[in-house]
Structure formats: structure tokens, C-alpha cells
Design a protein around this motif. Structure first.
Motif, PDB file in Angstrom:
ATOM      1  N   GLN A  85       3.681  -5.564  -1.812  1.00 11.67           N
ATOM      2  CA  GLN A  85       4.004  -6.021  -0.463  1.00 11.67           C
ATOM      3  C   GLN A  85       5.467  -6.388  -0.299  1.00 11.67           C
ATOM      4  O   GLN A  85       5.948  -6.570   0.815  1.00 11.67           O
ATOM      5  CB  GLN A  85       3.122  -7.213  -0.061  1.00 11.67           C
ATOM      6  CG  GLN A  85       3.605  -8.547  -0.579  1.00 11.67           C
ATOM      7  CD  GLN A  85       2.643  -9.136  -1.596  1.00 11.67           C
ATOM      8  OE1 GLN A  85       1.772  -8.463  -2.103  1.00 11.67           O
ATOM      9  NE2 GLN A  85       2.803 -10.418  -1.870  1.00 11.67           N
ATOM     10  N   LYS A  86       6.185  -6.509  -1.419  1.00  8.15           N
ATOM     11  CA  LYS A  86       7.612  -6.792  -1.371  1.00  8.15           C
ATOM     12  C   LYS A  86       8.408  -5.494  -1.396  1.00  8.15           C
ATOM     13  O   LYS A  86       8.011  -4.530  -2.047  1.00  8.15           O
ATOM     14  CB  LYS A  86       8.028  -7.652  -2.568  1.00  8.15           C
ATOM     15  CG  LYS A  86       7.528  -9.087  -2.547  1.00  8.15           C
ATOM     16  CD  LYS A  86       7.981  -9.821  -3.787  1.00  8.15           C
ATOM     17  CE  LYS A  86       7.541 -11.276  -3.770  1.00  8.15           C
ATOM     18  NZ  LYS A  86       8.288 -12.078  -2.797  1.00  8.15           N
TER      19      LYS A  86
ATOM     20  N   ASP B 223       4.642   4.863   4.408  1.00  8.82           N
ATOM     21  CA  ASP B 223       5.583   3.815   4.794  1.00  8.82           C
ATOM     22  C   ASP B 223       6.359   4.276   6.027  1.00  8.82           C
ATOM     23  O   ASP B 223       6.927   5.367   6.032  1.00  8.82           O
ATOM     24  CB  ASP B 223       6.545   3.538   3.644  1.00  8.82           C
ATOM     25  CG  ASP B 223       7.327   2.244   3.826  1.00  8.82           C
ATOM     26  OD1 ASP B 223       7.629   1.889   4.980  1.00  8.82           O
ATOM     27  OD2 ASP B 223       7.640   1.597   2.818  1.00  8.82           O
TER      28      ASP B 223
ATOM     29  N   GLU C 224      -1.190   0.629  13.860  1.00  9.35           N
ATOM     30  CA  GLU C 224      -2.252  -0.369  13.703  1.00  9.35           C
ATOM     31  C   GLU C 224      -2.976  -0.623  15.023  1.00  9.35           C
ATOM     32  O   GLU C 224      -4.203  -0.701  15.064  1.00  9.35           O
ATOM     33  CB  GLU C 224      -1.655  -1.687  13.198  1.00  9.35           C
ATOM     34  CG  GLU C 224      -0.882  -1.556  11.916  1.00  9.35           C
ATOM     35  CD  GLU C 224      -1.637  -2.106  10.726  1.00  9.35           C
ATOM     36  OE1 GLU C 224      -2.451  -3.014  10.905  1.00  9.35           O
ATOM     37  OE2 GLU C 224      -1.409  -1.594   9.623  1.00  9.35           O
TER      38      GLU C 224
ATOM     39  N   CYS D 118       2.457   3.311  -0.615  1.00  8.75           N
ATOM     40  CA  CYS D 118       1.983   2.362   0.397  1.00  8.75           C
ATOM     41  C   CYS D 118       3.152   1.666   1.084  1.00  8.75           C
ATOM     42  O   CYS D 118       4.246   1.553   0.512  1.00  8.75           O
ATOM     43  CB  CYS D 118       1.100   1.299  -0.252  1.00  8.75           C
ATOM     44  SG  CYS D 118      -0.416   1.932  -0.999  1.00  8.75           S
ATOM     45  N   PRO D 119       2.933   1.152   2.293  1.00  9.59           N
ATOM     46  CA  PRO D 119       3.977   0.346   2.940  1.00  9.59           C
ATOM     47  C   PRO D 119       4.142  -0.984   2.216  1.00  9.59           C
ATOM     48  O   PRO D 119       3.273  -1.394   1.438  1.00  9.59           O
ATOM     49  CB  PRO D 119       3.436   0.150   4.359  1.00  9.59           C
ATOM     50  CG  PRO D 119       1.964   0.316   4.240  1.00  9.59           C
ATOM     51  CD  PRO D 119       1.734   1.316   3.143  1.00  9.59           C
ATOM     52  N   SER D 120       5.244  -1.660   2.472  1.00 11.50           N
ATOM     53  CA  SER D 120       5.518  -2.941   1.811  1.00 11.50           C
ATOM     54  C   SER D 120       4.845  -4.082   2.562  1.00 11.50           C
ATOM     55  O   SER D 120       5.496  -5.019   3.046  1.00 11.50           O
ATOM     56  CB  SER D 120       7.038  -3.167   1.715  1.00 11.50           C
ATOM     57  OG  SER D 120       7.641  -2.150   0.977  1.00 11.50           O
ATOM     58  N   ASN D 121       3.524  -4.004   2.667  1.00  7.13           N
ATOM     59  CA  ASN D 121       2.739  -5.046   3.318  1.00  7.13           C
ATOM     60  C   ASN D 121       1.268  -4.854   2.946  1.00  7.13           C
ATOM     61  O   ASN D 121       0.930  -3.925   2.214  1.00  7.13           O
ATOM     62  CB  ASN D 121       2.925  -5.003   4.851  1.00  7.13           C
ATOM     63  CG  ASN D 121       2.610  -3.632   5.431  1.00  7.13           C
ATOM     64  OD1 ASN D 121       1.597  -3.021   5.106  1.00  7.13           O
ATOM     65  ND2 ASN D 121       3.495  -3.144   6.295  1.00  7.13           N
ATOM     66  N   THR D 122       0.420  -5.732   3.446  1.00  6.54           N
ATOM     67  CA  THR D 122      -1.020  -5.589   3.214  1.00  6.54           C
ATOM     68  C   THR D 122      -1.718  -5.370   4.560  1.00  6.54           C
ATOM     69  O   THR D 122      -2.607  -6.115   4.957  1.00  6.54           O
ATOM     70  CB  THR D 122      -1.582  -6.832   2.498  1.00  6.54           C
ATOM     71  OG1 THR D 122      -1.142  -8.016   3.187  1.00  6.54           O
ATOM     72  CG2 THR D 122      -1.111  -6.889   1.066  1.00  6.54           C
ATOM     73  N   SER D 123      -1.295  -4.309   5.238  1.00  5.08           N
ATOM     74  CA  SER D 123      -1.781  -3.996   6.575  1.00  5.08           C
ATOM     75  C   SER D 123      -2.970  -3.050   6.526  1.00  5.08           C
ATOM     76  O   SER D 123      -3.447  -2.654   5.454  1.00  5.08           O
ATOM     77  CB  SER D 123      -0.657  -3.340   7.379  1.00  5.08           C
ATOM     78  OG  SER D 123      -0.324  -2.089   6.777  1.00  5.08           O
TER      79      SER D 123
ATOM     80  N   THR E  19      -2.245   0.020   4.550  1.00  7.87           N
ATOM     81  CA  THR E  19      -2.437  -0.174   3.118  1.00  7.87           C
ATOM     82  C   THR E  19      -3.920  -0.148   2.762  1.00  7.87           C
ATOM     83  O   THR E  19      -4.315   0.435   1.745  1.00  7.87           O
ATOM     84  CB  THR E  19      -1.818  -1.510   2.665  1.00  7.87           C
ATOM     85  OG1 THR E  19      -0.436  -1.532   3.032  1.00  7.87           O
ATOM     86  CG2 THR E  19      -1.937  -1.682   1.161  1.00  7.87           C
TER      87      THR E  19
ATOM     88  N   HIS F 100      -1.476 -12.541  -4.913  1.00  9.49           N
ATOM     89  CA  HIS F 100      -1.874 -12.102  -3.574  1.00  9.49           C
ATOM     90  C   HIS F 100      -2.294 -10.636  -3.589  1.00  9.49           C
ATOM     91  O   HIS F 100      -3.318 -10.268  -2.994  1.00  9.49           O
ATOM     92  CB  HIS F 100      -0.720 -12.296  -2.584  1.00  9.49           C
ATOM     93  CG  HIS F 100      -0.993 -11.736  -1.224  1.00  9.49           C
ATOM     94  ND1 HIS F 100      -1.901 -12.292  -0.350  1.00  9.49           N
ATOM     95  CD2 HIS F 100      -0.491 -10.635  -0.589  1.00  9.49           C
ATOM     96  CE1 HIS F 100      -1.946 -11.571   0.758  1.00  9.49           C
ATOM     97  NE2 HIS F 100      -1.101 -10.565   0.638  1.00  9.49           N
TER      98      HIS F 100
END
Length: 250
Positions: free
Chosen positions: A9-10, A38, A87, A118-123, A126, A152
Motif C-alpha cells: 500500500q506504500k 495502478d 471504484e 497492484c495499486p499502492s492502496n487497499t482499494s 486491489t 495491515h
């Protein structure tokens, strides 16, 4: 066929670089697909794909899309800035967590490996990546702040596994931007052992290497830019280790 998601996520942890170079190596062993999920589309641009006719957005929306061949034995489903806002488009859809899985259903038979950046998040994006993956690789930067997000991510992966994809497992954690001369490296390793994450660590550590940054400027993989560099040696070793772990999981 195995699907591997590269997740953190970073930003700034070499997630995309790791995905690119693992996919290129896998393509030496079998037909490989790499998916850019991403919205920054750095992976797509790295392969020289700047204005694709279709992107991962079409795939997620159930529309027609076409992978692009970017190297021998290697295809790409690119991303672009049109992924921004996806989203909200998916929020009211039925089975919105499985849109990517459905899109790939007819393609999986064509590939031996699929790698997902994956994108740098937990969306939700992801979640879609993890919902159709067999394994997750977690790249982490050799610094304490990067370590703090591991709990996390592990909990997020467990949530997806327990509720959506029971075959999902963590293949391993890989340390990037490693410099054994710095004391922070020892601090990072001590913290990993303290949290009992060391059993998941890949033995290979990706050393800090200017050749990796230079290869990105030239839109080349590290192997194309300088096969003798530390970066190329490290990603080669990691590639072998990834394949070994996959084979041991069978």
C-alpha cells in the motif's frame, strides 16, 4: 497457470520494478501476462505503452479488451489515467470483487504465469487483483517506516482469503533498496524477526543499484539495460526463488 499479485500500500518500495523484472524472467520459462492495475500506469509506460486502445478499465467494466505484446512471450494489459474513478463505477455492481477474475476467465488458458501490479492502496481494485490470484509477493523497502505497514497488508490479505479467495497465500516478502553498509538494515532485520515475519522472507535482497533507475529512464528492463549489474543479478536470483517456492507449493 499461476497468478501472482505484487502488492504494497506504500509507494516507492520498488513494487512496479519487481513486477516488471519477475514477469520478464517468467517469460523465459513460459507464456506470461502482466497486468497493470495502478492508475499511475508506470508499468505500462516502462514497456513503452502510452496510449493503448484498451486498458484494464475495460476489463473491469466487462467490456472488450486486448492484451498488448511487449516482449517475446510477454503480453500486457495496460493501465492509464482513465482508471481514476473506477471504484465509483463498480460500487453498485454485483460481484464487484470478482470483475477481474471474470475478465481473465477466457485468457488464463493462454498463459503459464500472470503477474499483477497492484495499486499502492487497499482499494476495490486491489481486492479484484487478490481475488483472482494464487499468491502475493510483498516488496518492502529497507527502512523502518516500510516495515510498519506489513501487519495491515497481511490482515488485508487474510480478509480477502477468508471471504473471497480461499486459495490465496503469501508467497513471500522481499526486501528492496538494501544497503548492508547502513545500520538501518540491521534494524529492519531485527524488527522482522521480532514480528516473526522472517520465515516469509525471500533469501534474495534487492540491493540499491543505480542501474535500476537508469534502466527505467531508458524504458528497459534491468536485464536489457545491464545484465551484469547488481540489480540484474538480484532479480535473477529472486526469479529463481519465486519459481522454486511456487513449485514447492504444488
Amino acid at each position: 497457470m499461476k497468478t501472482i499479485a505484487i502488492m504494497n500500500q506504500k509507494g516507492g518500495v520498488a513494487k512496479t520494478t519487481t513486477c516488471i523484472n519477475l514477469a520478464v524472467q517468467a517469460a523465459l520459462k513460459g507464456r506470461t501476462l502482466v497486468i497493470d492495475m495502478d492508475e499511475q500506469a508506470n508499468l505500462s509506460r516502462q514497456f513503452g505503452v502510452k496510449e493503448p486502445e484498451t486498458t484494464i478499465r475495460e476489463a473491469l467494466l466487462g467490456e472488450k479488451f486486448s492484451p498488448v505484446n511487449v516482449r517475446e512471450n510477454l503480453d500486457l494489459i495496460p493501465s492509464s489515467t482513465d482508471l481514476v474513478g473506477i471504484e465509483s463505477r463498480l460500487f453498485n455492481e454485483l460481484s464487484r470483487e470478482r470483475k477481474l477474475e471474470k475478465a481473465l476467465k477466457g485468457l488464463k488458458k493462454d498463459y503459464d504465469f500472470i503477474f499483477i501490479d497492484c495499486p499502492s492502496n487497499t482499494s476495490l481494485v486491489t481486492v479484484n487483483a487478490l481475488s483472482c490470484s494464487d499468491y502475493v509477493i510483498l516488496p518492502i523497502k529497507a527502512e523502518i517506516f516500510s516495515i510498519e505497514g506489513i501487519d495491515h497488508m497481511i490482515n488485508f490479505i487474510r480478509m480477502v482469503r477468508d471471504n473471497i479467495n480461499d486459495k490465496l497465500s503469501i508467497l513471500g516478502i522481499v526486501i528492496t533498496q538494501w544497503d548492508e553498509r547502513l545500520n538501518v538494515g540491521k534494524d529492519v532485520m531485527d524488527k522482522i524477526k521480532e514480528q516473526k515475519w522472517d520465515t516469509a522472507l525471500f533469501q534474495t535482497r534487492i540491493r540499491k543499484n543505480t542501474a535500476v533507475s537508469a534502466s527505467q529512464l531508458h524504458h528497459q528492463t534491468i536485464f536489457e539495460y545491464d545484465r551484469k549489474s547488481n540489480g540484474a543479478q538480484d532479480y535473477t536470483a529472486l526469479g529463481y526463488e519465486v519459481l522454486e517456492r511456487i513449485n514447492n507449493h504444488k
